[in-house]
Design a protein around this motif. Structure first.
Motif, PDB file in Angstrom:
ATOM      1  N   PRO A  67      36.698  36.798  45.891  1.00 30.56           N
ATOM      2  CA  PRO A  67      36.498  34.950  45.208  1.00 30.56           C
ATOM      3  C   PRO A  67      38.669  34.707  45.177  1.00 30.56           C
ATOM      4  CG  PRO A  67      35.960  35.691  43.369  1.00 30.56           C
ATOM      5  CD  PRO A  67      35.935  37.008  44.261  1.00 30.56           C
ATOM      6  N   ARG A  68      39.258  33.723  45.567  1.00 25.61           N
ATOM      7  CA  ARG A  68      40.601  33.019  45.427  1.00 25.61           C
ATOM      8  C   ARG A  68      40.837  32.523  43.793  1.00 25.61           C
ATOM      9  NH1 ARG A  68      39.850  37.010  49.665  1.00 25.61           N
ATOM     10  NH2 ARG A  68      41.601  36.027  50.905  1.00 25.61           N
ATOM     11  N   ASN A  69      41.846  32.391  43.333  1.00 21.81           N
ATOM     12  CA  ASN A  69      41.615  31.260  42.371  1.00 21.81           C
ATOM     13  C   ASN A  69      42.590  30.134  42.269  1.00 21.81           C
ATOM     14  OD1 ASN A  69      43.204  31.061  40.202  1.00 21.81           O
ATOM     15  ND2 ASN A  69      45.245  32.424  39.794  1.00 21.81           N
ATOM     16  N   THR A  70      40.981  29.800  41.754  1.00 16.44           N
ATOM     17  CA  THR A  70      41.782  28.570  41.578  1.00 16.44           C
ATOM     18  C   THR A  70      42.532  27.303  40.590  1.00 16.44           C
ATOM     19  OG1 THR A  70      39.380  27.846  40.645  1.00 16.44           O
ATOM     20  CG2 THR A  70      39.467  28.038  43.631  1.00 16.44           C
ATOM     21  N   ALA A  71      42.750  28.509  39.740  1.00 18.82           N
ATOM     22  CA  ALA A  71      43.516  27.820  38.433  1.00 18.82           C
ATOM     23  C   ALA A  71      44.915  27.444  37.964  1.00 18.82           C
ATOM     24  CB  ALA A  71      43.276  28.822  36.879  1.00 18.82           C
ATOM     25  N   HIS A  72      45.066  27.694  39.028  1.00 21.10           N
ATOM     26  CA  HIS A  72      46.531  26.649  39.889  1.00 21.10           C
ATOM     27  C   HIS A  72      46.108  25.226  40.079  1.00 21.10           C
ATOM     28  CE1 HIS A  72      47.959  30.323  36.864  1.00 21.10           C
ATOM     29  NE2 HIS A  72      47.564  30.407  38.284  1.00 21.10           N
ATOM     30  N   SER A  73      45.288  25.434  40.929  1.00 23.37           N
ATOM     31  CA  SER A  73      45.163  24.206  41.851  1.00 23.37           C
ATOM     32  C   SER A  73      44.967  22.749  40.997  1.00 23.37           C
ATOM     33  CB  SER A  73      44.064  24.635  43.191  1.00 23.37           C
ATOM     34  OG  SER A  73      43.867  23.495  43.743  1.00 23.37           O
ATOM     35  N   SER A  77      41.095  23.679  44.173  1.00 22.01           N
ATOM     36  CA  SER A  77      40.145  24.380  45.113  1.00 22.01           C
ATOM     37  C   SER A  77      41.237  25.322  46.215  1.00 22.01           C
ATOM     38  CB  SER A  77      39.829  23.603  46.465  1.00 22.01           C
ATOM     39  OG  SER A  77      40.688  23.243  46.934  1.00 22.01           O
ATOM     40  N   ASN A  78      41.230  25.928  47.005  1.00 22.67           N
ATOM     41  CA  ASN A  78      41.851  27.235  47.128  1.00 22.67           C
ATOM     42  C   ASN A  78      41.012  27.504  48.725  1.00 22.67           C
ATOM     43  OD1 ASN A  78      43.154  29.201  48.601  1.00 22.67           O
ATOM     44  ND2 ASN A  78      43.832  29.904  46.139  1.00 22.67           N
ATOM     45  N   VAL A  79      41.851  26.874  49.728  1.00 20.90           N
ATOM     46  CA  VAL A  79      41.432  27.448  50.830  1.00 20.90           C
ATOM     47  C   VAL A  79      42.003  28.730  52.317  1.00 20.90           C
ATOM     48  CG1 VAL A  79      41.296  25.984  53.652  1.00 20.90           C
ATOM     49  CG2 VAL A  79      41.018  24.906  51.789  1.00 20.90           C
ATOM     50  N   HIS A 225      45.486  24.086  51.379  1.00 26.78           N
ATOM     51  CA  HIS A 225      45.451  24.354  52.673  1.00 26.78           C
ATOM     52  C   HIS A 225      47.117  25.368  52.938  1.00 26.78           C
ATOM     53  CE1 HIS A 225      42.697  21.291  52.876  1.00 26.78           C
ATOM     54  NE2 HIS A 225      41.880  21.855  54.389  1.00 26.78           N
ATOM     55  N   TYR A 226      46.243  26.592  53.313  1.00 28.87           N
ATOM     56  CA  TYR A 226      46.948  27.657  53.963  1.00 28.87           C
ATOM     57  C   TYR A 226      46.900  28.434  55.131  1.00 28.87           C
ATOM     58  CZ  TYR A 226      48.941  26.793  49.136  1.00 28.87           C
ATOM     59  OH  TYR A 226      49.763  26.468  47.747  1.00 28.87           O
TER      60      TYR A 226
HETATM   61  C1  LIG Z   1      44.372  31.046  46.305  1.00 29.44           C
HETATM   62  O1  LIG Z   1      44.523  32.308  45.858  1.00 29.44           O
HETATM   63  C2  LIG Z   1      45.252  33.303  46.182  1.00 29.44           C
HETATM   64  C3  LIG Z   1      44.860  34.713  45.801  1.00 29.44           C
HETATM   65  O2  LIG Z   1      43.880  34.603  44.726  1.00 29.44           O
HETATM   66  C4  LIG Z   1      46.332  33.434  45.577  1.00 29.44           C
HETATM   67  O3  LIG Z   1      47.577  34.609  46.010  1.00 29.44           O
HETATM   68  C5  LIG Z   1      46.942  31.733  45.715  1.00 29.44           C
HETATM   69  O4  LIG Z   1      47.922  31.935  44.997  1.00 29.44           O
HETATM   70  C6  LIG Z   1      45.902  30.906  45.303  1.00 29.44           C
HETATM   71  N1  LIG Z   1      46.262  29.535  45.675  1.00 29.44           N
HETATM   72  C7  LIG Z   1      46.698  28.460  44.510  1.00 29.44           C
HETATM   73  C8  LIG Z   1      47.307  27.215  45.494  1.00 29.44           C
HETATM   74  O5  LIG Z   1      45.991  28.352  43.532  1.00 29.44           O
END
Ligand SMILES: *[C@@H]1O[C@H](CO)[C@@H](O)[C@H](O)[C@H]1NC(C)=O
Ligand SMILES: *[C@@H]1O[C@H](CO)[C@@H](O)[C@H](O)[C@H]1NC(C)=O
Length: 226
Positions: A67-73, A77-79, A225-226
């Motif tokens: 799982p990717r982190n979505t808490a700071h978006s 969402s996190n692509v 999007h990254y």
């Molecule tokens: C997306 O997930 C990655 C891995 O959890 C994290 O390093 C990155 O900061 C996240 N991006 C956002 C925009 O939260």
């Protein structure tokens, strides 16, 4: 025309149609691993010396199962995109991959991929997804997807995914028909351009007061999007 001429014409038209529909050019060799340090400017990346290519050029320990982190978006969402930039072996192959994580009530906001059709499958949770056709119809095709369901977003059209469940995250895996699909997030491009588009232009385009545009332009349009 003789029947054989019709056959040749059909083959020719099929080939022409293939060319016109392919978004990335077809490869002219087995592979062309991206040489990101080459000073040569080409469409895509220059090829690394084939004698120096090894299995690792086609590999990435991307941990796409995690799982990717979505808490700071802000959009929840996190692509995680695996394109030719992240996986050099994808250069010239016309394909890429993304894992998309959605927080509860998170979304991948309306955006387009200028160079790719996208086929998406839901691995966990539920997604309300859709795309809008081009002018003049602007028809919305939308659907609620559950785990295991698949949906396709045609090349270039504005589309989105939203997790409508308030207490469960969602995860999707998407394949895209370009080594470098590109992403244009509509709100970011229109209200977050640098320098900003004149508010005279946007007030007329969106049929609102200039103050509304100024407020929108003052927001932080984060990229997911990254
Ligand atoms: C997306 O997930 C990655 C891995 O959890 C994290 O390093 C990155 O900061 C996240 N991006 C956002 C925009 O939260
Ligand atoms: C757009 O709508 C018109 C009128 O309903 C229809 O004739 C046309 O086929 C539609 N175009 C597309 C691309 O759906």
């Amino acid at each position: 025309m003789a029947p054989s001429s019709y056959f040749l014409l059909a083959v020719f038209l099929a080939l022409v149609a293939c060319q016109a529909n392919a978004s990335d050019p077809s490869p002219l060799q087995d592979f062309c691993v991206a040489d990101k340090h080459s000073p040569v400017k080409v469409n895509g990346f220059a090829c690394k010396d084939p004698m120096a290519v090894n299995a690792d050029d086609f590999f990435k320990a991307a941990k796409l199962d995690e799982p990717r982190n979505t808490a700071h978006s802000k959009v929840g969402s996190n692509v995680t995109l695996i394109s030719a930039l992240q996986l050099p072996g994808l250069n010239t192959l016309g394909i890429s991959l993304a894992r998309i994580d959605y927080a509860p009530l998170g979304e991948n906001p309306p955006h387009t991929h200028p160079r790719a059709t996208e086929i998406l499958t839901v691995l966990e949770g539920t997604l309300y997804v859709g795309f809008v056709t081009s002018n003049p119809n602007n028809t919305l095709f939308a659907k609620v997807l559950n785990k295991g369901d698949v949906f396709v977003f045609p090349e270039g059209l504005i589309h989105f995914q939203f997790n409508p469940i308030h207490d469960k995250p969602a995860v999707a895996l998407a394949a895209l028909s370009s080594q470098n699909p590109g992403a244009i997030t509509i709100a970011n491009a229109v209200f977050g351009s640098k320098p900003p588009i004149s508010d005279d232009v946007l007030a007329k385009a969106f049929q609102v007061e200039k103050g509304t545009i100024d407020w929108l332009q003052a927001q932080f349009w984060e990229n997911n999007h990254y």
